[in-house]
Scaffold this motif. Sequence first.
Motif, PDB file in Angstrom:
ATOM      1  N   VAL A   1       8.170   7.934  -2.264  1.00  0.00           N
ATOM      2  CA  VAL A   1       7.361   7.051  -3.160  1.00  0.00           C
ATOM      3  C   VAL A   1       7.911   6.364  -4.343  1.00  0.00           C
ATOM      4  O   VAL A   1       7.620   5.276  -4.353  1.00  0.00           O
ATOM      5  N   GLU A   2       8.691   7.025  -4.741  1.00  0.00           N
ATOM      6  CA  GLU A   2       9.254   6.313  -5.845  1.00  0.00           C
ATOM      7  C   GLU A   2      10.149   4.958  -5.354  1.00  0.00           C
ATOM      8  O   GLU A   2      10.164   4.056  -5.873  1.00  0.00           O
ATOM      9  N   THR A   3      10.802   5.222  -4.252  1.00  0.00           N
ATOM     10  CA  THR A   3      11.628   4.145  -3.591  1.00  0.00           C
ATOM     11  C   THR A   3      10.756   3.086  -3.165  1.00  0.00           C
ATOM     12  O   THR A   3      10.914   1.753  -3.494  1.00  0.00           O
TER      13      THR A   3
ATOM     14  N   GLY B   1       6.988   8.529 -14.599  1.00  0.00           N
ATOM     15  CA  GLY B   1       7.187   7.376 -15.349  1.00  0.00           C
ATOM     16  C   GLY B   1       7.155   6.200 -14.217  1.00  0.00           C
ATOM     17  O   GLY B   1       7.561   5.022 -14.284  1.00  0.00           O
ATOM     18  N   LEU B   2       6.157   6.449 -13.171  1.00  0.00           N
ATOM     19  CA  LEU B   2       5.917   5.542 -12.226  1.00  0.00           C
ATOM     20  C   LEU B   2       4.538   4.736 -12.411  1.00  0.00           C
ATOM     21  O   LEU B   2       4.546   3.661 -11.593  1.00  0.00           O
TER      22      LEU B   2
ATOM     23  N   ALA C   1       8.548  -2.351  -4.810  1.00  0.00           N
ATOM     24  CA  ALA C   1       7.344  -3.479  -5.260  1.00  0.00           C
ATOM     25  C   ALA C   1       7.692  -4.094  -6.519  1.00  0.00           C
ATOM     26  O   ALA C   1       7.554  -5.350  -6.667  1.00  0.00           O
ATOM     27  N   ARG C   2       8.244  -3.403  -7.381  1.00  0.00           N
ATOM     28  CA  ARG C   2       8.519  -3.776  -8.596  1.00  0.00           C
ATOM     29  C   ARG C   2       9.702  -5.002  -8.758  1.00  0.00           C
ATOM     30  O   ARG C   2       9.723  -5.931  -9.273  1.00  0.00           O
TER      31      ARG C   2
ATOM     32  N   ALA D   1       0.904  -1.132   0.065  1.00  0.00           N
ATOM     33  CA  ALA D   1      -0.010  -0.104   0.023  1.00  0.00           C
ATOM     34  C   ALA D   1       0.866   1.215   0.001  1.00  0.00           C
ATOM     35  O   ALA D   1       1.680   1.509   1.119  1.00  0.00           O
ATOM     36  N   VAL D   2       1.007   2.078  -1.191  1.00  0.00           N
ATOM     37  CA  VAL D   2       2.117   2.965  -1.346  1.00  0.00           C
ATOM     38  C   VAL D   2       1.468   4.064  -0.418  1.00  0.00           C
ATOM     39  O   VAL D   2       0.182   4.356  -0.484  1.00  0.00           O
TER      40      VAL D   2
END
Length: 455
Positions: free
Chosen positions: A203-205, A234-235, A210-211, A191-192
Amino acid sequence: MSERRLLIKGGIVLTMDPLLGDVLGDILIEGDRITAVGAGLEAEGAQVIDARGKIVIPGLHDTHMHSWQAPLRGGYAHGWGNADYHNNVFSLRESFTPVDMYDATFAAGVEMIDAGITTVLNFCHNTMTPEHADESVRAHRDNGQRAVFAIGMLGSFEELKTDHQWRLDKVRDLHAQFGDDPAELIRLGLAVSSMEYRSVDEVETEIALARELGLRMTFHQNVGGQLRQLHQLGLLGGDMLPAHANVAADDELEVLASMGGGISFTPEGEFVGGRSMTVIARSLKAGVTPSLGVDTAARTKVDIFGQMRITFTIMRYLQAQEEREADRWPLERRPGTPLVEPRTMLEFATVNAAQHIGLGDHLGRLAPGYLADLVVIDPGPYGMALGDPANHVVLRTAPADVDTVVIGGVVRKQGGRLTDLDAGDAGAAIQRVRTRVLGEEHPAMPPHLRKVPAA
C-alpha cells in the motif's frame, strides 16, 4: 476558425459561487469555459438554449462509482451483507473480458450523462489485465463524460503476490498518455488497494507512486481504524479520498479535516446495507467535506438526485432523534439546528466533489473562468416548488427532469434527448455483457416469468 459559443438564456442559475449567488439570467460559454454570468447577455452567432422557467445548476459529480458493474444493475438489490455482494456481484469480476469492460464502462457513462452526472470518479477495481484498463479508458473517451479513471490496484485474490508489479507499471504507462490540462475530459487516478488484503509495504508503494506522478487517490475504508493507521504511518493526506468511512472515529475525522480532506459517501447503498450513517454529520462538523456517489448500479439507481435526497432525509432524521433524546421536543430552530438544508446537499454533489477530484478551481461552480459543465432542469407541467430553488433540485428532481447537459461547452443532451449518444446503444452494450458473462439471452428476466416452450 472561430471558437464555438453557447448562450443559456433566462434560467434560474444556481451558480454555487458565494460571490455570484443565484442569478435570474444567462450564462455565456466560449469554447470550454464560462465567460459571463448575468442578466441580458448577448453573443452574436452563439447557439442559444432557452432556459426560461428552468433551473440551471453545475454538472453533478459522482465521486465513487464502479462503472464496470453497470450491466449487473439490480443484481444486488435484494442483498443483505457482504456475502451477498460477493456472491452476486464481485465474484463475477474474473468473468469480465476487456471487451466487457469497454461495453460496461461506455454504457455507464451514457446513463450518467443522461441523468445529469457530468463527472465520475470511476473506482475501477476490475483491472484484471492491462487490457482491462485500456478498454475502460477507451470507453471513457468514447462516451465523452468527464472522468477520473482510478485504476484499481487490487486484482485476483489468488494472484495478489504476483500481480502487483504489472499494475504499478500500468499506472506509469497510462500516466504517460495523459496530460496535465484541467480541461482534459479524462484524468488518471489511483484506487489504492484495500488494506485488509494487501500488505502495508504494498500500500505504501502505491501511495508513493501516486504522489510521485501527482495522481489523486481513493480507497475503500470499510474497516475501522484504517484512517488512523494511515496517519500513523505518515501516509494519509488530503489527496486521498476515502469511500464510505462509516466507521471512522471522531479523532480520525479531525485529522482528515486538518489535511483538507473529504469523504465520498454512497448513502443509499450504505444505509440499506446496514452501515451507521452518523458519520456524515460528524464529518461535516469536524470540517471534512462530504461528497456523494452511487457506488454500484447492482444495488442503486444511477441517480445523484436520489443520493442527495436520501442524504438530506437521513441527516434530518438523525438530528431530530438527537433532539428528542435530549428532551428538546417539539423541534425548534436554534443555532446549529438543523445542521443541513437541501442546498447543502447540492454543495456535496458539486463544489465539494470538484475539490475531491482535484478540480475545485475549475469545476463545481457556474462562474467566469470555470469549465462549462452544467445541467438544465425542467420542473415540468406542475411547476417549480416554492422557496429556495435548490429545494426543488434536491427534493423533487429525478433524472427524467434533466432537460439539457453541457460538458466542456459541448451540448450532450437538449430538450430531454441525448444529442450525440444513444441510450439504445448503451442498453445493447449492457445486454452483450450479460449474455457473455451470465450466459443467458435475457438474464434480466426472472425464471418464473420466462415463457415455457409449447409442447
